[in-house]
Design an enzyme around this catalytic site. Structure first.
Site: not given
Ligand SMILES: NC(=O)c1ccc[n+]([C@@H]2O[C@H](COP(=O)([O-])OP(=O)(O)OC[C@H]3O[C@@H](n4cnc5c(N)ncnc54)[C@H](O)[C@@H]3O)[C@@H](O)[C@H]2O)c1
Ligand SMILES: [Zn+2]
Length: 370
Positions: A120, A142, A184, A226, A236, A240, A244, A247, A251, A264
């Site tokens: 939990r 999130k 972003e 942010k 949100e 907040r 998006n 997005h 999405h 993304h």
């Molecule tokens: N929680 C939130 O508020 C929020 C906000 C925006 C996006 N997201 C989520 O985040 C995700 C996208 O994140 P992302 O763009 O970081 O993608 P990701 O986590 O898939 O990373 C992108 C790629 O880079 C690689 N990688 C990571 N760090 C590295 C490094 N230092 N050197 C070499 N390779 C590296 C990863 O293994 C992957 O292949 C999506 O799932 C999205 O929905 C969440």
């Molecule tokens: Zn995003």
């Protein structure tokens, strides 16, 4: 360059964001945010070989277990999430455990969600290693996973103990991923920081060349934006939702093309242009404004058009499951004027269709084809 510290102001759940070089090796900084002796580091098969050793050296004195997930958005699901629970239970880790997310947004969202659910709720630390995760996903609490019928549909709000953004980790990121993060960064300029947008226009070449000073500044200003929005509206209820921008369209592209086809940030870049296009059709921003956004997205190495396979019908059906749909009414983040986003439902179905048609018809500039 010295380390920058920002605060996400959430009363007794406030936490710091640290931005700087070589923070992975700063044992004192990391251990200060671990209350107990048990640690589970969650990473993936790409990031772990690059940075796990450095992190483990900073965790000496703790009882540390690790779990290495497969790499990819397509693994951000409940089945793979279960590997984290299997490890937590298999290694008999208690409620006092601190989870550490070492990786991009996928690892951060999954480790955070596991921390929200395990017994939990246990503590967790974000160590984001992509530009996107350093400027966006690691901040704000999130967490969650995807469902075949919609992105991030299963999740929870769960704030970390701290966020540690080591800018050196960006050196190993490939160019496409760096650009996805820039999308972003641009988003914050468009939501409510026009002067930041202008700064990005002047510094985009430096950012893409990974100039440490430019990157640190962009990360800091993005996190400031942010953190402010999250402090004002953690769950949100209002402002907040503006985060998006782009997005809902984005999405739909991600889900429609299959998770992982469009990054993304790439999908969000196209989505922001679609939001700008609709705002222009509403008479809120000018054609010149839209062109200005188009130019910057293009210069950032991001696609400016949706893939051909994303027809109007496909968009409409995918957008109808968006979290911002309320009482059957689709709401979108649009631009009231340049540099000022607003959540709106005051657009006609016909106008939305014009935007959808305009954006999938021209595919020549898309960097990814279906
Ligand atoms: N929680 C939130 O508020 C929020 C906000 C925006 C996006 N997201 C989520 O985040 C995700 C996208 O994140 P992302 O763009 O970081 O993608 P990701 O986590 O898939 O990373 C992108 C790629 O880079 C690689 N990688 C990571 N760090 C590295 C490094 N230092 N050197 C070499 N390779 C590296 C990863 O293994 C992957 O292949 C999506 O799932 C999205 O929905 C969440
Ligand atoms: Zn995003």
């Amino acid at each position: 360059m010295e380390m920058k510290t920002l605060t996400v102001d959430l009363g007794d759940r406030s936490y710091p964001i640290f931005i700087g070089q070589n923070l992975l090796l700063n044992s004192e900084l990391i251990q200060r945010h671990i209350a107990g002796t048990e640690v589970l580091v969650v990473s993936n098969e790409t990031v772990a070989p690059l940075y796990m050793e450095a992190l483990l050296s900073s965790l000496q004195g703790k009882r540390v277990e690790t779990v290495i997930l497969p790499d990819g958005e397509c693994y951000k699901n409940l089945e793979v999430l279960n590997q984290i629970f299997d490890t937590l239970l298999g290694k008999h880790l208690s409620r006092k455990v601190t989870l550490i997310a070492l990786g991009g947004g996928v690892v951060g969202d999954m480790a955070g969600f596991a921390a929200a659910c395990y017994q939990r709720g246990v503590a967790f630390i974000q160590i984001p290693t992509t530009l996107l995760s350093q400027v966006d996903s690691s901040v704000g609490g999130k967490t969650g996973v995807n469902h075949p019928q919609g992105k991030n549909m299963i999740g929870a709000f769960h704030q970390p103990q701290c966020v540690i953004a080591d800018t050196n980790t960006l050196d190993t990121l490939d160019d496409k991923q760096l650009s996805a993060g820039v999308a972003e960064v641009i988003k914050y300029g468009l939501i409510n920081d026009e002067s930041f947008f202008a700064w990005i226009e002047s510094n985009i070449e430096k950012l893409l060349a990974r100039d440490p000073g430019a990157l640190a500044y962009a990360i800091e200003r993005s996190c400031q934006n942010k953190a402010q929005i999250v402090s004002d509206d953690e769950r949100e209820g209002g402002v907040r939702a503006l985060l998006n921008l782009g997005h809902t369209f984005g999405h739909a592209i991600e889900t429609g093309m299959g998770y992982g086809e469009y990054l993304h940030g790439e999908a969000v870049a196209v989505g922001m242009l679609m939001a700008a296009d609709l705002s222009m059709r509403l008479g809120w921003i000018s054609e010149r404004d839209v062109q200005r956004i188009d130019d910057l997205i293009d210069r950032s190495g991001l696609p400016t058009r949706a893939p051909l396979a994303m027809t109007r019908e496909r968009f409409l059906s995918l957008m109808s499951v968006d979290k911002k749909v309320q009482d059957g009414q689709l709401r979108l983040v649009l631009m009231r004027r340049f540099g000022e986003a607003i959540l709106s439902e005051s657009f006609s179905h016909d106008l939305l269709c014009e935007t959808l048609d305009a954006h999938h018809a021209v595919s020549s500039k898309a960097s990814v084809t279906s």
